[in-house]
Design a protein around this motif. Structure first.
Motif, PDB file in Angstrom:
ATOM      1  N   GLY A 195      42.807  43.288  38.158  1.00  0.00           N
ATOM      2  CA  GLY A 195      41.577  42.980  37.499  1.00  0.00           C
ATOM      3  C   GLY A 195      40.376  44.179  37.823  1.00  0.00           C
ATOM      4  N   ASP A 196      39.223  43.348  37.281  1.00  0.00           N
ATOM      5  CA  ASP A 196      38.077  44.287  37.226  1.00  0.00           C
ATOM      6  C   ASP A 196      37.109  43.848  38.439  1.00  0.00           C
ATOM      7  N   PHE A 197      36.981  45.328  39.328  1.00  0.00           N
ATOM      8  CA  PHE A 197      36.021  44.774  40.554  1.00  0.00           C
ATOM      9  C   PHE A 197      34.542  45.432  40.194  1.00  0.00           C
ATOM     10  N   SER A 198      34.463  45.764  38.880  1.00  0.00           N
ATOM     11  CA  SER A 198      33.124  46.357  38.822  1.00  0.00           C
ATOM     12  C   SER A 198      32.049  45.598  38.405  1.00  0.00           C
ATOM     13  N   VAL A 199      32.034  44.190  38.144  1.00  0.00           N
ATOM     14  CA  VAL A 199      31.134  43.527  37.477  1.00  0.00           C
ATOM     15  C   VAL A 199      30.148  43.145  38.666  1.00  0.00           C
ATOM     16  N   SER A 200      28.758  43.202  38.146  1.00  0.00           N
ATOM     17  CA  SER A 200      27.711  43.018  39.183  1.00  0.00           C
ATOM     18  C   SER A 200      26.820  41.773  38.394  1.00  0.00           C
ATOM     19  N   PRO A 201      26.068  41.206  39.456  1.00  0.00           N
ATOM     20  CA  PRO A 201      25.255  39.973  39.286  1.00  0.00           C
ATOM     21  C   PRO A 201      24.288  40.428  37.732  1.00  0.00           C
ATOM     22  N   GLY A 202      24.486  39.474  37.040  1.00  0.00           N
ATOM     23  CA  GLY A 202      23.729  39.205  35.738  1.00  0.00           C
ATOM     24  C   GLY A 202      24.321  40.552  34.661  1.00  0.00           C
ATOM     25  N   ALA A 203      25.654  41.187  34.925  1.00  0.00           N
ATOM     26  CA  ALA A 203      25.976  42.175  33.985  1.00  0.00           C
ATOM     27  C   ALA A 203      26.583  41.307  32.821  1.00  0.00           C
ATOM     28  N   ALA A 204      26.565  42.009  31.815  1.00  0.00           N
ATOM     29  CA  ALA A 204      27.026  41.399  30.416  1.00  0.00           C
ATOM     30  C   ALA A 204      28.502  41.501  30.625  1.00  0.00           C
ATOM     31  N   GLY A 205      29.090  40.208  29.978  1.00  0.00           N
ATOM     32  CA  GLY A 205      30.738  40.144  29.994  1.00  0.00           C
ATOM     33  C   GLY A 205      31.062  39.200  30.838  1.00  0.00           C
ATOM     34  N   GLY A 206      30.093  38.286  31.485  1.00  0.00           N
ATOM     35  CA  GLY A 206      30.404  36.975  31.930  1.00  0.00           C
ATOM     36  C   GLY A 206      30.888  37.186  33.603  1.00  0.00           C
ATOM     37  N   ARG A 207      31.766  36.315  34.141  1.00  0.00           N
ATOM     38  CA  ARG A 207      31.983  36.448  35.432  1.00  0.00           C
ATOM     39  C   ARG A 207      33.098  37.435  35.934  1.00  0.00           C
ATOM     40  N   PRO A 208      33.159  37.823  36.980  1.00  0.00           N
ATOM     41  CA  PRO A 208      34.182  38.753  37.369  1.00  0.00           C
ATOM     42  C   PRO A 208      35.573  37.983  37.612  1.00  0.00           C
ATOM     43  N   LYS A 209      36.699  38.736  37.251  1.00  0.00           N
ATOM     44  CA  LYS A 209      38.021  37.996  37.526  1.00  0.00           C
ATOM     45  C   LYS A 209      38.889  39.254  38.255  1.00  0.00           C
ATOM     46  N   PHE A 210      39.251  38.948  39.359  1.00  0.00           N
ATOM     47  CA  PHE A 210      40.310  39.930  39.970  1.00  0.00           C
ATOM     48  C   PHE A 210      40.628  39.354  41.205  1.00  0.00           C
ATOM     49  N   GLY A 211      41.871  40.190  41.697  1.00  0.00           N
ATOM     50  CA  GLY A 211      42.392  39.658  42.803  1.00  0.00           C
ATOM     51  C   GLY A 211      43.201  40.483  43.533  1.00  0.00           C
ATOM     52  N   ALA A 212      44.152  39.950  44.501  1.00  0.00           N
ATOM     53  CA  ALA A 212      45.190  40.648  45.141  1.00  0.00           C
ATOM     54  C   ALA A 212      46.358  39.900  45.352  1.00  0.00           C
ATOM     55  N   CYS A 213      47.404  40.456  45.239  1.00  0.00           N
ATOM     56  CA  CYS A 213      48.765  39.817  45.646  1.00  0.00           C
ATOM     57  C   CYS A 213      49.369  40.662  46.669  1.00  0.00           C
ATOM     58  N   TRP A 214      49.990  39.903  47.829  1.00  0.00           N
ATOM     59  CA  TRP A 214      50.361  40.445  49.083  1.00  0.00           C
ATOM     60  C   TRP A 214      51.665  40.301  48.868  1.00  0.00           C
ATOM     61  N   VAL A 215      52.512  41.329  48.952  1.00  0.00           N
ATOM     62  CA  VAL A 215      53.908  41.508  48.732  1.00  0.00           C
ATOM     63  C   VAL A 215      54.617  41.824  50.158  1.00  0.00           C
ATOM     64  N   SER A 216      55.448  41.060  50.341  1.00  0.00           N
ATOM     65  CA  SER A 216      56.309  41.300  51.792  1.00  0.00           C
ATOM     66  C   SER A 216      57.785  41.153  51.638  1.00  0.00           C
ATOM     67  N   GLY A 217      58.405  42.078  51.737  1.00  0.00           N
ATOM     68  CA  GLY A 217      59.714  42.174  51.630  1.00  0.00           C
ATOM     69  C   GLY A 217      60.414  41.946  49.880  1.00  0.00           C
TER      70      GLY A 217
END
Length: 484
Positions: free
Chosen positions: A374-396
């Motif tokens: 996802g996009d970690f660059s969105v800042s408060p008030g930035a154009a383009g709406g709310r941020p959407k990102f995440g992380a998936c932990w992979v084990s084995g």
């Protein structure tokens, strides 16, 4: 002087309300006069997460009776009248000073003895105090903790008295982050101080933490990391400054402390088996004494999804679900109890938070290697709406946990299913990193006939694939967002 009940719920937090509702609903459950709830708070059980969210807002703040249990679970609103109508005895503003498990009796601070046939312990946890770390000053008029309604009322009053002033938040965890956001909403300048390298370090990766720290900084919050408050300066009963270990002084018109919590096990320390800082229970929420059950923050239980590993969770979702599980176990007549005890409770660990315009959810266990998307660059008030990102932990090669900021209900349900199904993701980790939820959305729309735990044609072992599991129809039901 004493009274006897078939069921006694000790504690007045979230779990107490949900347990009471389940007992009333079950046809073999509590009849009028059979159930008693003992709480040291002066009000009926309520949705505690509202305190760090809606309750602290400067406008449109949440107030009781609007957030009594069980509205946070999209269920009935249990006011004091509801308990009265169902013949439930509410013993409020009353503290139990001793418990005798062998005699099945509780002694209150009023001198009354209350006996039970079955006890459900919902005593929750208490906020750790500064004094436990060698710092005095908790009794100052403008030092705030946040655990109960009295704490929240104090914090609201202090915030009103220092509009435009300076607040020092001690702690970079869950409560610290949510209270900092509330302080900003009340137009108070915030400095957060904590000893770790980044905020929420028990859950956030450095990359996730960097996003939230930058977002908070854009709102005016200052972070002082890797530091400790060693003393508080006070005058006329109020703190005026916080002194750091390196000698720096931070001006303070108020101080908010969020440095962790400890389960309230004291009444049972020498009577019940303890583990992971809580009361050890089996998959039925039953303690080492067959007549006593423990749920919520105070319970350490085996989690089936984690291979039966014993865990203790301090979150509202756990309180709600373990309360329901305990009541089901108390009232059930099935013969599968031993199997349930061995396998553990079928629970998907789940945490969430809402601050500013942000909203994140986490499912599972943050073990293994995190893969960010996802996009970690969105800042408060930035154009383009709310941020959407995440992380998936992979084990084995399997999905162990997923963190998602800004996800829709459908997206949250999809990632919850992937965690619950232990989706195999090893071969597509790079694609998930590069395409993130767009990849997940595309894959979950494909029509696959194999179930998450189905068998491959001609094989004798379950087969897993990200595209086969992320869109599984039996997704975990996630309650709609509200204050809680």
């Amino acid at each position: 002087m004493g009274r006897a009940f078939a069921y006694v719920i000790l504690g007045g937090g979230v779990a107490a309300g949900y347990a009471a509702l389940e007992l009333v609903r079950h046809r073999d459950g509590a009849s009028p006069g059979q159930l008693c709830i003992i709480s040291d708070e002066a009000v009926a059980p309520y949705e505690r997460p509202a305190l760090s969210k809606g309750y602290l807002l400067p406008q449109g703040a949440a107030r009781l009776p609007a957030f009594h249990t069980c509205v946070g679970g999209n269920d009935e609103l249990l006011t004091e009248q509801w308990y009265k109508d169902h013949g439930i005895e509410l013993v409020l503003a009353t503290r139990v000073v001793s418990a005798d498990v062998r005699r099945k009796a509780l002694l209150t601070d009023t001198g009354e003895t209350i006996s039970y046939n079955t006890l459900i312990v919902t005593t929750g946890a208490r906020a750790l105090k500064l004094e436990e770390f060698g710092v005095t000053g908790s009794d100052a008029g403008n030092v705030c903790y946040l655990r109960g309604l009295v704490d929240a009322d104090k914090m609201v009053g202090v915030m009103r008295s220092c509009h435009g002033g300076n607040a020092v938040v001690i702690g970079g965890g869950y409560i610290g982050m949510e209270c900092a956001a509330a302080l900003v909403a009340n137009e108070i300048k915030v400095t957060m101080v904590f000893p770790r390298k980044h905020c929420m370090d028990r859950l956030f990766t450095p990359k996730i933490a960097e996003f939230y720290e930058n977002y908070y900084a854009a709102k005016g919050v200052t972070f002082i990391k890797g530091a400790r408050v060693t003393s508080l300066e006070a005058s006329d009963g109020k703190v005026t400054g916080a002194i750091l270990r390196d000698g720096r002084r931070l001006p303070a018109d108020m101080v908010v402390v969020g440095i962790g919590a400890r389960a309230n096990t004291g009444l049972f320390d020498d009577q019940l088996t303890m583990e992971k800082g809580g009361i050890k229970v089996n998959g039925r929420m039953q303690t080492s004494d067959a007549a006593v059950y423990a749920v919520g923050d105070v319970a350490a239980f085996p989690v089936a999804l984690l291979g039966g590993d014993v865990r203790r969770f301090e979150h509202v979702d756990c309180a709600r679900r373990t309360a329901r599980r305990a009541v089901a176990a108390i009232l059930e007549r099935a013969d599968g109890a031993a199997e349930q005890e061995e396998m553990g409770f079928d629970y998907l660990p789940y945490f969430y938070s809402r601050v500013f315009g942000l909203s994140w959810q986490f499912y599972g266990d943050n073990v293994g290697e995190p893969v960010h998307f996802g996009d970690f660059s969105v800042s408060p008030g930035a154009a383009g709406g709310r941020p959407k990102f995440g992380a998936c932990w992979v084990s084995g090669g399997l999905v162990a946990g997923v963190f998602l900021e800004g996800g829709s209900r459908e997206e949250n349900e999809a990632v919850a299913s992937a965690v619950r199904c232990r989706a195999r993701i090893g071969d597509v980790a790079a694609e998930l990193e590069s395409r993130g939820l767009a990849f997940a959305d595309q894959e979950c729309r494909r029509k696959w006939t194999r179930r998450c735990y189905g068998l491959a044609a001609g094989g004798d072992k379950p087969t897993y694939a990200w595209h086969a599991t992320v869109g599984v129809a039996a997704a975990v039901s996630i309650a709609a967002f509200a204050y809680w």
